[in-house]
Structure formats: structure tokens, C-alpha cells
Design an enzyme around this catalytic site. Structure first.
Site: not given
Ligand SMILES: *Cc1c(COP(=O)(O)O)cnc(C)c1O
Length: 392
Positions: A136, A221, A250
């Protein structure tokens, strides 16, 4: 009152979430309170965002000070908070250059653009990304294109081209997808939304080596698993490898909307230059004061050491719970990013937990996810186990 807010919200907000019928009003430490005055032990932290919990004094003071001083300037000028936050964040992330964004998905967009621009400058005709199944990376078009979940991609096609998928923790499947057109591999260091899948260290090291041998960049990521959540500032720092580009968001702002992507000097030299990328809000004085305060507090309060200790305790307690309860198949995760694989409907467990005054969330199809504030103590873990025991 509670129903009034819910009705009002449902009349005007676009229906993109099936929300729980709870109106959260205020927070204190690791507890949240709704408009009825009900108290919740928070093991969700606004989806791994509120690392310092609620009402951390030094953090909120820093925000208030910045509100009174200067909120926004645009990126046409320099600001003190941005300079400070960039210096502290690149140091913590062992990267050379950083670009601040407003969200995680924008950090991914920036990382993808940085990799494409680097490949463009190199001039070998490389443009393909290899991403992972169950991954994700966010909801904008580029991030969706590299997200390993067809339901999130299909309604929005055509997405950006040149994306291939490999299996996480399967080095051969990455090898199979790699060719002379590959510009970067992108993956989470610990898969979150997809179901809390920790990375196999040998896989990560293998991908790093494969990238080096084939002139391919590695993008990690760290949006969910970074910022101390697994016991090191960034999850990759426990595995003896380093990404070329990394995405963060986050918890880096402690609750203020801010993200970032960072890279090594080697990449930066041939990547985004004036005119290639920009943002109006990104890295404004307000959000950078938040990042700066969060990083200071992490250092001062030794948050990573704390996460290692309390994370080990959480793991042990969850393992013991999994032993006792037939409805729990297994535990997966690292530090304060944990998942319980259930053989009962996880959505129902989440709702029952709320009734018991415990906030937990889901991941993948059948995983109960816990990403509590990083400041929880062993007593909070015990309290959570007691509540979850009743629910299961
Ligand atoms: C939450 C998340 C995203 C997206 O972040 P947003 O601030 O919601 O756009 C991307 N990668 C990972 C691994 C995430 O947990």
C-alpha cells in the site's frame, strides 16, 4: 449531540469511509474521549500518526509558539523551522536531501518522480518500477499505480505505465521482473495495510544487492513503519542496508499533516532540479516546527529505546494471548507495529473492542492491527490484553 454530528457529517462529507459511530472529541496521553464522555485506550494512534500520544506538553507548546509566530510562507523563501527540520530529519534518516510534502501519498509521488528523473538524466531508457503484491503506497494516481491491490487500481485505470509487481519476500520474483528498463524497486520495509508482513532481512539485503548490480534504485516506503515504530528511527536501519530514496509521513509530524521524501546525494545530483517539482504548502513553518519538535522529543525521551522495550513486552503478551485463544491464528509484526491473524470476522472484533473502550484497527482481510502511540507503557499493554481477552 453525537448523532447530530454524525448526521451532519453524513450529509456533507463524500462517502469514502464507512465510519464507526463514534465522535472523538479530545485526547490525553494514550486515551481518547468521545462526545458521550466514553474513554478509549488508543492502540490505533490515528493510524500510526500520533506517536507522542495526545497533549504532549513540549510538542503542543512548540505548535502554539509557531502559530503565534508564522504559519505559512510558500517555498519561494527560506524559513527557520524548515531549515531546522530538514537538518534534523536528514540526520535521523541518514539521507542527504529531503523534500517536505503534505501527506504520505505525495511523498510516494515525489519518490517516483525522483527515480524517473534520475533515470532520465542517466539516459539509459529506464522507466519501469517493480512494486510488491499486498503493498500500500497511497491514493493518488502514481501511488495507486504501485499499490499491490487490484481493487484500489482497477476503477482508475489507465494509471501510470511501466509498473510490474513481484512477491514480497521472494527474491526470485523480483529478479524475474527486473530488466534493462527497470529504474527502481519500491516497497515497504514492513507491509502495513496489506496485513502486517515483516520483511525477511535476507530478502531486503538481496533486493539491495540486485539493485546495485543492475543500476536500479531502491525506494523504501517508511510512511507507517518508520519514525521509531519498529524500535529504530527507520525500519531499514536494523538491516544493514540503505535505500536510495525513502518516503516518510504519518508519525513525523505527530498529528500535523506532513510527509517527506529523502534521498542520497548521489541520487539528488541527477534528480529533481528547479522547475521539476514543487508544492505550495509543503514544509511550511507550522508543519516543520512540528517535525522539529517531534525529532527533539524522540531524542530527549529516547523513544526508540522505549519502543524496543515495550515492543518486546507487547510481542510476548500477544504471543501468550494467541496461545490461549483459538480465534487467534498467529501474531506478526515488529516493535509497536503488530498484527493478530484472526479466524473470526475482524470487523466485529474491532467494534466489540470499541464497546470495551479499546481502539484497534484492521489490516488486510483478517488481521487485527495495533499501532499504538509510541509512549505506551507495559501497564497500557496489560490493560489492552485484558480488554481484548474479553472480546475474543
Ligand atoms: C498511510 C500510508 C501511505 C499513504 O499516506 P497518506 O498520508 O494517507 O497519503 C503510504 N504508504 C504507507 C506504507 C502507508 O501506511
Amino acid at each position: 449531540m453525537t448523532n447530530k454530528w454524525i448526521d451532519e457529517a453524513e450529509q456533507s462529507l463524500l462517502h469514502t469511509y464507512n465510519r464507526y459511530p463514534i465522535v472523538l472529541e479530545r485526547g490525553e496521553g494514550v486515551y481518547l474521549y468521545d462526545t458521550e464522555g466514553k474513554k478509549y485506550l488508543d492502540f490505533a494512534a490515528g493510524i500510526a500518526v500520533c506517536g507522542l500520544g495526545y497533549g504532549h506538553k513540549e510538542y503542543t507548546e512548540a505548535l502554539k509558539n509557531q502559530v503565534d509566530t508564522l504559519l505559512h510562507t510558500s517555498n519561494l523563501y527560506y524559513s527557520k523551522p524548515a531549515a531546522e527540520a530538514a537538518e534534523k530529519l536528514t540526520r535521523a534518516a541518514q539521507m542527504d536531501r529531503v523534500f517536505f510534502t503534505n501527506s504520505g501519498t505525495e511523498a510516494i509521488e515525489g519518490a517516483l518522480k525522483a527515480a524517473r528523473k534520475y533515470a532520465f538524466t542517466e539516459g539509459f531508457g529506464r522507466y519501469e518500477f517493480i512494486a510488491m503484491e499486498h503493498s500500500f503506497h497511497g491514493r493518488t494516481m502514481g501511488a495507486v499505480a504501485v499499490t499491490g491491490n487490484e481493487a484500489y487500481r482497477t476503477p482508475f485505470e489507465p494509471l501510470i505505465g511501466g509498473v510490474k509487481f513481484a512477491r514480497y519476500n521472494d527474491l526470485d520474483s523480483v529478479k524475474e521482473q527486473m530488466n534493462e528498463h527497470t529504474c527502481a524497486v519500491i516497497m515497504e520495509t514492513l507491509q502495513g495495510e496489506g496485513g502486517i508482513y515483516p520483511i525477511d532481512p535476507a530478502f531486503l539485503q538481496g533486493v539491495r544487492k540486485l539493485c546495485d548490480e543492475n543500476h536500479v534504485l531502491l525506494i523504501l516506503d517508511e510512511i507507517q513503519c518508520g519514525m521509531g515504530r519498529t524500535g529504530t528511527m527507520f525500519a531499514w536501519q536494523d538491516y544493514g542496508v540503505k535505500p536510495d530514496i525513502m518516503a516518510m509521513a504519518k508519525a513525523i509530524g505527530g498529528g500535523v499533516p506532513v510527509g517527506a521524501f529523502a534521498m542520497t546525494e548521489k541520487v539528488a545530483e541527477k534528480s529533481l532540479a528547479p522547475g521539476d517539482h514543487g508544492t505550495t504548502y509543503g514544509g511550511n513553518p507550522f508543519v516543520c516546527a512540528a517535525v522539529s519538535a517531534v525529532l527533539d522529543i524522540f531524542e530527549k525521551e529516547k523513544i526508540c529505546d522505549h519502543v524496543k522495550k515495550v515492543g518486546a513486552y507487547l510481542e510476548a503478551q500477544l504471543d501468550a494471548l494467541a496461545e490461549r485463544k483459538e480465534s487467534v491464528e498467529m501474531r506478526r509484526g515488529k516493535g509497536l507495529m503488530q498484527g493478530l491473524v484472526l479466524n473470526v470476522p475482524v470487523g466485529e472484533v474491532v467494534v466489540k473492542a470499541q464497546k470495551e473502550g479499546l481502539l484497534v484497527i484492521t489490516a488486510g482481510g483478517n488481521v487485527l492491527r495495533m499501532v499504538p502511540p509510541l509512549i505506551i507503557t507495559e501497564e497500557h499493554v496489560d490493560e489492552m490484553i485484558e480488554k481484548l481477552e474479553k472480546v475474543l
